[in-house]
Enzyme design. Structure first.
Site, PDB file in Angstrom:
ATOM      1  N   LYS A  86      33.762  44.194  41.265  1.00  0.00           N
ATOM      2  CA  LYS A  86      34.733  43.270  41.860  1.00  0.00           C
ATOM      3  C   LYS A  86      35.997  44.046  42.205  1.00  0.00           C
ATOM      4  CE  LYS A  86      36.912  38.773  40.772  1.00  0.00           C
ATOM      5  NZ  LYS A  86      36.955  37.658  39.795  1.00  0.00           N
ATOM      6  N   SER A 161      35.914  33.016  41.573  1.00  0.00           N
ATOM      7  CA  SER A 161      36.453  34.011  42.458  1.00  0.00           C
ATOM      8  C   SER A 161      35.561  35.233  42.651  1.00  0.00           C
ATOM      9  CB  SER A 161      37.816  34.472  41.953  1.00  0.00           C
ATOM     10  OG  SER A 161      37.688  35.120  40.700  1.00  0.00           O
ATOM     11  N   SER A 185      35.149  32.084  36.876  1.00  0.00           N
ATOM     12  CA  SER A 185      34.907  32.931  38.055  1.00  0.00           C
ATOM     13  C   SER A 185      33.687  33.827  38.004  1.00  0.00           C
ATOM     14  CB  SER A 185      36.131  33.804  38.314  1.00  0.00           C
ATOM     15  OG  SER A 185      37.063  33.062  39.042  1.00  0.00           O
TER      16      SER A 185
HETATM   17  N1  GLN Z   1      38.806  28.778  39.759  1.00  0.00           N
HETATM   18  C1  GLN Z   1      39.722  29.030  38.679  1.00  0.00           C
HETATM   19  C2  GLN Z   1      41.078  29.315  39.227  1.00  0.00           C
HETATM   20  O1  GLN Z   1      41.250  29.213  40.392  1.00  0.00           O
HETATM   21  C3  GLN Z   1      39.225  30.177  37.842  1.00  0.00           C
HETATM   22  C4  GLN Z   1      39.390  31.480  38.480  1.00  0.00           C
HETATM   23  C5  GLN Z   1      38.932  32.617  37.647  1.00  0.00           C
HETATM   24  O2  GLN Z   1      38.185  32.439  36.680  1.00  0.00           O
HETATM   25  N2  GLN Z   1      39.418  33.799  37.970  1.00  0.00           N
HETATM   26  O3  GLN Z   1      41.977  29.615  38.539  1.00  0.00           O
END
Ligand code: GLN
Length: 499
Positions: A86, A161, A185
């Site tokens: 990532k 994400s 995410s």
């Molecule tokens: N979707 C969640 C957020 O927007 C979690 C994102 C993540 O785990 N990095 O914060």
């Protein structure tokens, strides 16, 4: 290139290593086949932001040299397995952009510990993967480089994400990828793309060198098309790191008990989750089916209560933005980050650079965090959110007195279409079943269990483990996988001659 080498992108780690040992192909050929496949299909998916051809061939050459001396065993548990990272993970010689204009030109001077460990374990580094900007989001639509597409349906999001990580594995471009998970995410894109996706307990994997979002919530974990491959990758990247004071002395072999089955294992179901508003019936059915399969394999299904889980979302959207606000303060356009030049004073340079460097969702989180931590407001939100955190953590401790693993949905629905969810609060609901696990620090993972009856799209179930007992959820996942079969490459990309 040999026919077997061309097939290597579809292989799991053990098959690649068997091919290397039998000299059916070389590590160089594996790297070349992977690069060819990425070049052929990534233009339609856009999982990769950067492909590290030279680094891949260098690592392959090291492995081939070891094989030539009969020392494949010494190359590490991931020897010869292509892996991608990532883009919030530093890897020396690559850009680490976090999919943000703010870091568009940032070149990593060092390796994150998880990246260094994976490479030391023999993984072939293939490149850096798209994500929501700074990991804020659930669809990869907030990437400033454009979204990643879901290999199961190119008109839909891969989740986020870590959408690039999930899509790269689901499309058969790499057998392994790493992602990070602050509120869901890793697990939610794992579910949307039909791959195994593991967020270990907080502290199992070092966060050193991973660009921080919420330091008390962030955790790195693997994506794979089989539970065994995910467990192998976790073995390689876990363990104590003096450079991350929250990392733990974990020495578990996560592959050790995968074939033990679930006879006598107590598995918790959370009735409040199963009846949650917004949970699509095709997802609920899959969780119920998984419970029945586990019961048939000898597990005991037990109802457990997580009385404060309903407050997790509110607590997260206080704690997460507060930590993000502090962490993102370093991108000041002076030492790091995009700089809008030509301003007469520093204040206006900061203002203009940060306004242009960060996208709308990042700005929203920063503004929220800045407000929530301001004098007078802090006691009303931040302090109670920390109290809720304690209560949620106690809920899990209590629940795990009676069960070895908990089974829930990952996300309330399957992958949605681009642009379908435009309002931020609806997007935040994507993580309604995953967020409380980050708050408590437990391990959670998504296991693909087939396609939903209505949409035909992949559905994952979430398995949650007691803290530092991540092997429990992996064993239960392996038992389900033994019945359901391993995760498949998305049909449109499942043919070798897609090359
Ligand atoms: N979707 C969640 C957020 O927007 C979690 C994102 C993540 O785990 N990095 O914060």
């Amino acid at each position: 290139m040999s026919v077997q080498a061309k097939e290597s992108p579809f292989m799991n780690v053990a098959q690649i290593q068997a091919g290397l040992a039998a000299k059916s192909f070389s590590a160089h050929e594996v790297a070349a086949a992977t690069l060819a496949r990425i070049a052929a299909i990534d233009p339609s998916i856009h999982a990769f932001l950067e492909v590290t051809e030279q680094l891949a061939f260098e690592q392959a050459a090291r492995i081939d040299a070891a094989i030539a001396c009969g020392r494949l065993d010494e190359c590490g548990p991931l020897a010869g397995a292509p892996m991608a990272f990532k883009d919030n993970m530093n890897q020396k010689g690559t850009h680490t952009t976090c999919s943000s204009r703010m870091l568009e030109n940032y070149l990593s001077p060092y390796d994150a510990t998880c990246v260094a460990k994976a490479i030391a374990a023999g993984a072939i580094p293939m490149g850096k993967l798209n994500m929501d900007e700074f990991a804020f989001g659930s669809s990869t639509e907030t990437s400033c480089f454009g979204p990643t597409r879901n290999p199961w349906d190119l008109g839909r999001v891969p989740g986020g994400s870590s959408g690039g990580s999930a899509a790269a594995v689901a499309a058969g471009m790499v057998p392994l990828a790493l992602g990070s998970d602050t509120g869901g995410s890793i697990r939610q894109p794992g579910s949307f793309c039909g791959v195994v996706a593991v967020k270990p307990s907080y502290g199992v994997v070092s966060r050193y060198g991973v660009v921080a979002f919420g330091s008390s919530l962030d955790q790195v974990g693997p994506f794979a098309r089989s539970v065994e491959d995910a467990a192998r990758a976790l073995n390689a990247i876990s363990g104590h790191d003096p450079l991350d004071c929250t990392s733990q002395h974990v020495t578990t072999d996560f592959t050790a008990n995968l074939s033990e089955g679930v006879k006598g294992t107590r598995i918790g179901i959370v009735p409040a989750f199963m009846g949650a508003q917004g949970l699509e019936s095709e997802v609920r059915e899959k969780v119920e089916e998984a419970a029945l399969l586990l019961e048939a394999a000898g597990a005991h299904i037990v109802e457990v209560d997580l009385p404060h889980a309903a407050a997790a979302m509110s607590a997260y959207y206080v704690l997460g933005p507060c930590e993000a606000f502090s962490n993102l303060a370093r991108f000041d356009s002076v030492r790091y980050g995009y700089c809008d030049p030509g301003h007469k004073d520093l204040g206006t340079q900061y203002e203009a650079s940060r306004a242009q460097g960060f996208g709308p969702e990042a700005r929203r989180r920063i503004m929220l965090g800045s407000y929530l931590l301001s004098a007078g407001v802090y006691d009303t939100y931040y302090y109670p959110a920390q109290q809720v955190r304690t209560l949620i953590t106690q809920d899990y401790t209590q629940a795990f007195r009676n069960v070895d693993c908990i089974l829930t949905p990952v996300a309330p629905r399957t992958a949605f279409k681009f642009g379908e969810i435009s309002d931020p609060t609806s997007m935040y609901l994507s993580d309604m079943f995953t967020i409380s696990i980050n708050i408590a620090g437990n391990g959670g993972m998504s296991l693909p269990v087939g396609s939903g009856v209505q949409t035909g799209l992949p559905v994952g179930v979430q398995l949650i483990a007691p803290q530092f007992k991540d092997e429990n959820m992996l064993r239960v996942a392996a038992a389900l996988e033994a019945v359901l079969g391993k995760a498949a490459v998305a049909p449109a990309f499942a043919e070798g001659d897609a090359l």
